[in-house]
Design an enzyme around this catalytic site. Structure first.
Site, short mmCIF file in Angstrom:
data_model
loop_
_atom_site.label_atom_id
_atom_site.label_comp_id
_atom_site.label_asym_id
_atom_site.label_seq_id
_atom_site.Cartn_x
_atom_site.Cartn_y
_atom_site.Cartn_z
N LYS A 289 0.85 -1.19 0.00
CA LYS A 289 0.00 0.00 0.00
C LYS A 289 0.89 1.24 0.00
O LYS A 289 1.89 1.27 0.71
CB LYS A 289 -0.89 0.00 1.25
CG LYS A 289 -2.36 -0.22 0.94
CD LYS A 289 -3.21 -0.25 2.17
CE LYS A 289 -4.60 0.26 1.84
NZ LYS A 289 -5.57 -0.01 2.88
N GLU A 376 -19.29 -7.26 9.52
CA GLU A 376 -20.30 -6.56 10.32
C GLU A 376 -21.31 -7.54 10.93
O GLU A 376 -21.72 -7.38 12.08
CB GLU A 376 -21.02 -5.51 9.47
CG GLU A 376 -20.16 -4.29 9.13
CD GLU A 376 -19.16 -4.51 8.00
OE1 GLU A 376 -19.24 -5.58 7.33
OE2 GLU A 376 -18.30 -3.66 7.78
N ARG A 404 -25.69 -4.43 6.34
CA ARG A 404 -25.40 -5.83 6.05
C ARG A 404 -25.81 -6.74 7.19
O ARG A 404 -25.91 -7.95 7.01
CB ARG A 404 -23.90 -6.06 5.86
CG ARG A 404 -23.18 -4.98 5.20
CD ARG A 404 -21.97 -5.51 4.52
NE ARG A 404 -22.20 -5.38 3.11
CZ ARG A 404 -21.44 -5.88 2.18
NH1 ARG A 404 -20.41 -6.60 2.50
NH2 ARG A 404 -21.72 -5.71 0.93
C1 LIG Z 1 -18.68 -3.62 4.44
C2 LIG Z 1 -17.56 -2.65 4.56
N1 LIG Z 1 -16.95 -2.46 5.75
C3 LIG Z 1 -15.94 -1.57 5.86
C4 LIG Z 1 -15.51 -0.87 4.78
C5 LIG Z 1 -14.45 0.20 4.92
N2 LIG Z 1 -13.24 -0.16 4.17
C6 LIG Z 1 -12.95 0.37 2.97
S1 LIG Z 1 -11.52 -0.19 2.34
C7 LIG Z 1 -11.25 -1.16 3.67
C8 LIG Z 1 -10.02 -2.00 3.74
C9 LIG Z 1 -10.03 -3.04 2.69
O1 LIG Z 1 -8.87 -3.78 2.81
P1 LIG Z 1 -8.38 -4.63 1.57
O2 LIG Z 1 -9.51 -5.37 0.98
O3 LIG Z 1 -7.21 -5.43 1.99
O4 LIG Z 1 -7.95 -3.54 0.52
P2 LIG Z 1 -6.70 -2.54 0.58
O5 LIG Z 1 -7.23 -1.24 1.10
O6 LIG Z 1 -5.70 -3.12 1.50
O7 LIG Z 1 -6.23 -2.44 -0.80
C10 LIG Z 1 -12.27 -1.04 4.60
C11 LIG Z 1 -12.33 -1.72 5.90
C12 LIG Z 1 -16.17 -1.09 3.56
N3 LIG Z 1 -15.84 -0.42 2.46
N4 LIG Z 1 -17.17 -1.98 3.47
#
Ligand SMILES: Cc1ncc(C[n+]2csc(CCOP(=O)(O)OP(=O)(O)O)c2C)c(N)n1
Length: 648
Positions: A289, A376, A404
C-alpha cells in the site's frame, strides 16, 4: 482538462485499455511510473483514496494489458483502489473531479463506465458477484474470462468465504486475484493475514519452490508442460509442508505468491492463467500500500485517504470560537470513560478503528477492544454473545455498513432481548463517499425491529448521555446514530454523563401554531433557522425516533395546529413516518409536513451541497415552517412528503 504530453508522454496517449495493449513491455513499465505520478499529484491536490491505488498500479496495468476488457469481465472489491482502473478506462482527464459533485465517483459504478462491470463501495462482494458473472457466461455459452480482485482485508468478510465455498467446486473458469498488502485500512486482523503470511514466509516451501523453479528454467512461468508439471509437484509439496492449504481445499488452484509490482512477470503469469487455466484459480500477488512514495509506504493508514489541502483563507482578525469536536472523537472519548467505569463494556469494530474514532480506545482499553475484521454481521452476533453473558457490548459500525447485519440485529439481538448498544457513525449524508456510504436508511430499518430503541443526539453532550443511557438499558438493542460532522457544542469532559429517560423528547423552545419535531442534525439546523428568522414556533428535540414521546406529542397536538418533522434520513419508517402514523391512528387532523431524504440515491458532493440537493437545507426548513404558518387551518390530515426524486 487533458494532461500534457510533455509531462506524461505515454499516459497522455492512453485513452482506453486498447491503447495500453499496443505498448511493449518496456513501455508498460514506463506507463506504470507515469500512472503512479499522475495519481499521486492529482489525489494530493483534490483528495481521495490514495494508498490502495498506489499499491495496484502494476496489477491494474497488467490486468488490462492481458485481459480484453470490457469483454473480459474485471470485478473489483470495494472500489477504493480503482483509481488506476478509472484512469486507464477513459476517465484519465476526469480524475481531478473525483468525489466532487457532478464528478467521478470515488468507487466503481456501473452507470459511470462500461468497464465498471459491478459497482461497489462496501467490501467483500467481488467474489460472489464475479461468480455470478461467470455462471451467466456459461449459461449464455459465451467464452470471455471473469476475473475478480479482492484484498486481504476483503477476504476477512464472511461473504468472500461463502463465494469460495460455492465457486471452488464448480469447476468453472473463474479467476480470483488476491491483492495481499497485509493491510485493511489498519493492519489486517485474524487468521486470514496469518495464513497468508505463512504462505509467504514458509521457508521450507519457499526453498523447495525456488529450487523447483530453478530446475524449470528460472522462470515461475516456464514452458507449458514444465509449468504444469511444476504446478502439480508444487501442489503436492504444499500439502506436504502446509497441509490443508485453504484455497486448494475450497477447490481453487492456487498460484503464488508473486511480486505484485513486477509488471512484466505479472503479465506473463496472467497470460498463462488466461490461456491455460480454465478452472477456478487464485493468483496471489504481494503488493505494498502506498507503493512508490516513502511517506505513504511507511504510514499507509494515514495515506489510506487524503483530504484536499485547505484553501488558504485570508486571516480573520475577529476572535474566532475554538473548534468543536467531531462526533466520532466524542464517541471515542466517551467510550474510554465508560469502559474505565465499567469493565463489562466491550467495544467492537469491523475493521474501522480509525473511522469510528477508536484509536485511543484501542490503546487505553485494549482488553475491552475487539477488531473483528470486515465482518459486520459477525460483529453483531459476537456482540449478542457477549451480551448473553452479561457484558455490555458496543458495536461501533457505520450506519451504511450495518445494513449488512440487519438480521443479526433482529434475530440475534432483538428477538432475544439482548442489550447490544449500536453506535452508528456516518448517519445521514456522508458527503464525498456518496450513495454507497450515506447513512440514510438506519432510522427506517431499525425502527421496524420490535423492541429496538433508536436515538439520534442533537449535540456531543447528548451523544455522551445517550451512550451512558444505552449502556444502562437492560431490555434489548439500543441504537444511536450520529453524523460525519462536528458537534455543535463544546463538551465539559469533567462533567459526568447523565441518564436520559428512554423515549423522552425535549422542548427547546415554546411558540405557537407550529410544532417542529427535529431529530439529530436537524435540531441545530432548525434552531438556527428559527433564531435567525425570529419565528414564533415550538421546537422539540425528538431524540428518540423509537419509542416516540407520545405524552409530549399528545400535549403538542393539543396546543398546536401544525406539525413539521425534520430528519436526515429517508421518509420510510423514520420520525416523520412514525409521527404520521400516530396522527392518523389517533384521528388527529393537524397539518403535517415531513422533511426527510428522498426515496432515491443521493450522489456525492459536500454535505452542504447534498443537503441542499436533498431538500434539507436551511432554506428548505425555513420554507416548510413558513408554509405551515401561513397555511389554512387544517380540515383533513395532509401528509406531504417534501422530497422530489433526484436524478442519479
Ligand atoms: C462492508 C464494509 N466495511 C468496511 C468498509 C471500509 N473499508 C474500505 S476499504 C477497507 C479495507 C479493505 O482492505 P483490503 O480489501 O485489503 O484492501 P486494501 O485497502 O488493503 O487495498 C475497509 C475496511 C467497507 N468499504 N465496506
Amino acid at each position: 482538462m487533458s494532461i500534457s504530453r510533455e509531462e506524461y508522454p505515454l499516459l497522455s496517449r492512453m485513452d482506453s485499455p486498447e491503447d495500453l495493449r499496443k505498448l511493449s513491455l518496456d513501455e508498460l513499465e514506463l506507463v506504470c511510473a507515469e500512472l503512479r505520478r499522475y495519481l499521486w499529484d492529482t489525489i494530493n491536490a483534490v483528495g481521495g483514496h490514495l494508498a490502495a491505488s498506489l499499491g495496484v498500479v502494476e496489477l491494474t496495468a497488467a490486468l488490462h494489458y492481458v485481459y480484453e476488457t470490457p469483454q473480459d469481465r474485471l470485478v473489483w472489491d470495494v472500489g477504493h483502489q480503482g483509481y488506476i482502473h478509472k484512469i486507464l478506462t477513459g476517465r484519465r482527464d476526469q480524475l481531478p473531479t473525483i468525489r466532487r459533485k457532478g464528478g467521478l465517483s470515488g468507487f466503481l459504478k456501473r452507470s459511470e463506465s462500461e468497464y465498471d462491470i459491478f459497482g461497489a463501495g462496501h467490501a467483500s462482494t467481488a467474489l460472489s458477484a464475479a461468480f455470478g458473472l461467470a455462471v451467466a457466461r456459461d449459461l449464455k455459452d459465451e467464452k470471455h474470462s471473469v476475473v475478480s480482485v479482492i484484498g486481504d482485508g476483503g477476504m476477512t468478510g464472511g461473504l468472500a468465504f461463502e463465494a469460495l465455498n460455492n465457486a471452488g467446486h464448480s469447476g468453472r473458469d473463474f479467476t480470483i486475484i488476491l491483492n495481499d498488502n497485509r493491510m485493511s485500512i489498519s493492519p489486517n486482523v485474524g487468521a486470514v493475514p496469518k495464513f497468508l503470511a505463512k504462505m509467504e514466509t514458509n521457508p521450507l516451501l519457499g526453498k523447495i519452490k525456488d529450487e523447483l523453479w530453478e530446475m524449470m528454467g528460472k522462470s515461475p512461468v516456464g514452458k507449458d508442460t514444465m509449468r504444469s508439471m511444476a504446478g502439480r509437484f508444487e501442489a503436492s509439496l504444499k500439502t506436504l509442508v502446509s497441509p490443508g492449504m485453504l484455497f486448494e481445499e475450497f477447490g481453487f488452484q492456487y498460484f503464488g505468491p508473486f511480486d505484485g509490482h513486477n509488471v512484466r512477470e505479472m503479465v506473463e503469469i496472467l497470460k498463462n492463467i488466461k490461456t491455460h487455466h480454465k478452472h477456478p484459480a487464485i493468483v496471489h500477488f504481494l503488493t505494498r500500500k502506498g507503493k512508490g512514495y516513502d511517506v505513504a509506504e511507511a504510514d499507509s493508514v494515514t495515506w489510506h485517504a487524503v483530504k484536499a489541502p485547505a484553501k488558504v483563507e485570508p486571516k480573520v482578525e475577529a476572535k474566532s470560537e475554538p473548534e468543536t469536536e467531531a462526533y466520532m472523537n466524542i464517541f471515542g472519548k466517551a467510550m474510554i470513560q465508560e469502559a474505565k467505569r465499567d469493565k463489562r463494556v466491550c467495544v467492537i469494530t469491523a475493521a474501522m478503528k480509525e473511522g469510528t474514532g477508536l484509536v485511543e480506545f484501542a490503546q487505553e482499553c485494549s482488553e475491552q477492544f475487539f477488531d473483528v475484521g470486515i465482518a459486520e454481521g459477525h460483529a453483531v452476533t459476537f456482540a449478542a454473545g457477549l451480551a448473553a453473558e452479561g457484558m455490555r457490548p458496543v458495536a461501533a459500525i457505520y450506519s451504511s455498513f450495518l445494513q449488512r447485519a440487519y438480521d443479526h440485529i433482529l434475530h440475534d439481538c432483538a428477538l432475544q432481548h439482548l442489550p447490544v448498544l449500536f453506535c452508528m457513525d456516518r448517519g445521514g449524508l456522508v458527503g464525498e463517499d456518496g450513495p454507497t456510504h450515506h447513512g440514510c436508511y438506519d432510522l427506517g430499518y431499525l425502527t421496524t425491529i420490535p423492541g429496538m430503541v433508536v436515538a439520534a443526539p442533537r449535540d456531543g453532550q447528548e451523544l455522551r448521555n445517550l451512550i451512558h443511557t444505552g449502556l444502562h438499558w437492560p431490555e434489548g438493542p439500543f441504537g444511536i446514530r450520529y453524523p460525519r460532522d462536528k458537534a455543535p457544542d463544546h463538551i465539559d469532559w469533567e462533567q459526568k454523563p447523565a441518564l436520559i429517560k428512554v423515549g423522552s423528547w425535549e422542548t427547546l423552545r415554546e411558540g405557537k401554531r407550529v410544532a417542529v419535531l427535529a431529530c439529530g442534525t436537524m435540531v441545530e439546523a432548525a434552531r438556527k433557522v428559527i433564531a435567525a428568522e425570529e419565528l414564533n414556533v415550538t421546537l422539540v428535540n425528538a431524540r428518540f425516533v423509537k419509542p416516540l414521546d407520545e405524552i409530549l406529542l399528545a400535549q403538542l397536538l393539543d396546543t398546536h395546529e401544525a406539525v413539521l418533522t425534520l430528519e436526515e434520513g429517508t421518509g420510510h419508517g423514520g420520525l416523520g413516518a412514525q409521527v404520521a402514523m400516530y396522527l392518523k391512528s389517533n384521528g388527529h387532523e393537524h397539518l403535517f409536513h415531513a422533511l426527510h431524504l428522498p426515496d432515491s440515491y443521493v450522489e456525492h458532493g459536500t454535505r452542504a451541497q447534498l443537503l441542499e440537493l436533498a431538500g434539507l437545507s436551511p432554506r428548505h426548513i425555513s420554507e416548510a415552517i413558513d408554509g405551515l404558518m401561513k397555511a389554512e387551518l387544517p380540515r383533513t390530515l395532509v401528509l406531504r412528503h417534501s422530497s422530489t426524486p433526484l436524478n442519479s
